[in-house]
Structure formats: structure tokens, C-alpha cells
Design a protein around this motif. Structure first.
Motif, PDB file in Angstrom:
ATOM      1  N   ARG A 144       0.829  -1.211   0.000  1.00  0.00           N
ATOM      2  CA  ARG A 144       0.000   0.000   0.000  1.00  0.00           C
ATOM      3  C   ARG A 144       0.866   1.263   0.000  1.00  0.00           C
ATOM      4  O   ARG A 144       0.491   2.270  -0.577  1.00  0.00           O
ATOM      5  CB  ARG A 144      -0.922   0.013   1.226  1.00  0.00           C
ATOM      6  N   ALA A 145       2.035   1.192   0.628  1.00  0.00           N
ATOM      7  CA  ALA A 145       2.937   2.343   0.700  1.00  0.00           C
ATOM      8  C   ALA A 145       3.918   2.388  -0.473  1.00  0.00           C
ATOM      9  O   ALA A 145       4.761   3.274  -0.524  1.00  0.00           O
ATOM     10  CB  ALA A 145       3.706   2.305   2.016  1.00  0.00           C
ATOM     11  N   ASP A 146       3.810   1.434  -1.392  1.00  0.00           N
ATOM     12  CA  ASP A 146       4.698   1.358  -2.560  1.00  0.00           C
ATOM     13  C   ASP A 146       6.167   1.257  -2.139  1.00  0.00           C
ATOM     14  O   ASP A 146       7.038   1.933  -2.676  1.00  0.00           O
ATOM     15  CB  ASP A 146       4.480   2.573  -3.475  1.00  0.00           C
ATOM     16  N   ALA A 169      -8.368  -7.071  -0.127  1.00  0.00           N
ATOM     17  CA  ALA A 169      -8.894  -5.880  -0.792  1.00  0.00           C
ATOM     18  C   ALA A 169      -8.144  -4.660  -0.279  1.00  0.00           C
ATOM     19  O   ALA A 169      -7.728  -4.609   0.876  1.00  0.00           O
ATOM     20  CB  ALA A 169     -10.386  -5.746  -0.506  1.00  0.00           C
ATOM     21  N   GLY A 170      -7.963  -3.700  -1.155  1.00  0.00           N
ATOM     22  CA  GLY A 170      -7.291  -2.469  -0.755  1.00  0.00           C
ATOM     23  C   GLY A 170      -5.834  -2.399  -1.160  1.00  0.00           C
ATOM     24  O   GLY A 170      -5.194  -1.368  -0.971  1.00  0.00           O
ATOM     25  N   ILE A 171      -5.295  -3.480  -1.713  1.00  0.00           N
ATOM     26  CA  ILE A 171      -3.932  -3.424  -2.234  1.00  0.00           C
ATOM     27  C   ILE A 171      -3.993  -2.670  -3.561  1.00  0.00           C
ATOM     28  O   ILE A 171      -4.760  -3.041  -4.446  1.00  0.00           O
ATOM     29  CB  ILE A 171      -3.357  -4.847  -2.454  1.00  0.00           C
ATOM     30  N   PRO A 172      -3.209  -1.613  -3.735  1.00  0.00           N
ATOM     31  CA  PRO A 172      -3.307  -0.826  -4.969  1.00  0.00           C
ATOM     32  C   PRO A 172      -2.790  -1.604  -6.179  1.00  0.00           C
ATOM     33  O   PRO A 172      -1.948  -2.497  -6.053  1.00  0.00           O
ATOM     34  CB  PRO A 172      -2.423   0.391  -4.688  1.00  0.00           C
ATOM     35  N   ALA A 173      -3.314  -1.253  -7.331  1.00  0.00           N
ATOM     36  CA  ALA A 173      -2.881  -1.877  -8.579  1.00  0.00           C
ATOM     37  C   ALA A 173      -1.416  -1.537  -8.833  1.00  0.00           C
ATOM     38  O   ALA A 173      -0.956  -0.431  -8.537  1.00  0.00           O
ATOM     39  CB  ALA A 173      -3.742  -1.393  -9.742  1.00  0.00           C
TER      40      ALA A 173
END
Length: 196
Positions: A144-146, A169-173
């Protein structure tokens, strides 16, 4: 990321349906223990941890590792590869992320609260790779924080049907490039992805 930054490598063993632990929890994960006892599995993991100078753990994995590895390391019957891994785990810098743990008693361990700030600081410090060792919640937060550079999975030929899922759910593409695949004798597949 500057060229001199250390890489953050997420390492996890999971079932074919994406679980890192079954419904009953890690103590009952025979599918995982059957996989890790194979010589080829240990050799595959050794190829990863030898390039690491810091290990990141959540509280549950830290306590689990600390409860078994010092004893394995000191057992005269332990094979040389597992003794080497145990000595690595004893001596490597270990950062434990927990809101409840006050102290970390294992050699070279410390507790941290702010995951993102700590990992950013570690990336700029001297050293080899930073390994997130099988801690799904830490991997999820860093995605999530890349802040993950490499994803290294071993997919074990087992379906668990429930438990702790790695990708919630909620993990960015994001896009990744395949760096390597390894087929292990027990039917597991090692997959290494890097940021695209």
C-alpha cells in the motif's frame, strides 16, 4: 528510488489459493512444514537470505521464529544448512513491527512502531537487501505504501479453502516483471517478480 537504495524483498510461502496460513493458524499448517523440510526448499530459500542484512517481521512471526530457531541452531543433530539459517536468524538485524510488543529479546532485535518511516530509513542505510519474512500484514502495508521492490513467492500445491490471505482488498494496482521461476521437487513453484 536512488541507485544506492537497498531493495525491500517480500518473501512468502502460500497455498495455491493464496493463503499463507490455514484456518486453524500456523501451528496446524502441515502443508507448509512438509514443504520446508525438503532439501531443495531450504536451498531455494538460502539463495534469498544470503543476500540480506535486515529482516522485517510482524509480532506473530517474530515470536514463532524465536520460539523454535535458537533451539534448532544449538541442537547438535541439526543439519548444516539449517544450522546456517539459524545462525543467520540469530545474528541478522531483526526489526519487529508491533503495537503491543514492548521489547524483543532475541539477539539483534528491536521493536518499531512506524512501518513506513522505518523502512524508508532502512532503505537509505548501508547494507544488503531488506527481507520481509512471511509476514502477510507487513507485506500488505508495504504494498500500500509502494515500498516493495521484489516479490518472492513459493506456491505450494495445496488448497486451504480459508485462512490468512496474502492479498486482501485495498492493495493498490501495480505492475511487475517476472525475473525467475523455479520448480521444486515437491511440486512447489518459486516465483520472483520485480517492479516493472
Amino acid at each position: 528510488m536512488p541507485e544506492t537504495s537497498r531493495r525491500v524483498v517480500a518473501w512468502v510461502t502460500m497455498s495455491m489459493d493464496g493463503y499463507t496460513s490455514g484456518v486453524e493458524g500456523p501451528a496446524h499448517d502441515a502443508w507448509l512444514y512438509e514443504h520446508v523440510k525438503h532439501e531443495a526448499s531450504a536451498a531455494h530459500f538460502e539463495g534469498i537470505w544470503r543476500g540480506v542484512s535486515t529482516v522485517l517481521l510482524g509480532r506473530t512471526n517474530y515470536e514463532g521464529f524465536y520460539s523454535v530457531w535458537p533451539g534448532i541452531t544449538r541442537d547438535p543433530a541439526t543439519d548444516p544448512r539449517n544450522r546456517d539459517l539459524g545462525e543467520f536468524l540469530d545474528t541478522v538485524e531483526k526489526v519487529v513491527f508491533s503495537r503491543t510488543l514492548e521489547t524483543a529479546d532475541w539477539e539483534n532485535s528491536r521493536v518499531a512502531r512506524d512501518l513506513e518511516a522505518e523502512v524508508k530509513k532502512l532503505r537509505e542505510a548501508p547494507g544488503k537487501d531488506i527481507l520481509v519474512a512471511n509476514s502477510a500484514s507487513i507485506i500488505q502495508a508495504l504494498l500500500r505504501a509502494d515500498l516493495i521492490d521484489d516479490l518472492r513467492f513459493v506456491v505450494v500445491p495445496a488448497l486451504l479453502g480459508g485462512g490468512l490471505r496474502l492479498f486482501e482488498a485495498g492493495i493498490p494496482a501495480s505492475n511487475w516483471s517476472l525475473a525467475q521461476t523455479t520448480v521444486l521437487p515437491d511440486g512447489a513453484i518459486g516465483v520472483h517478480y520485480t517492479r516493472a
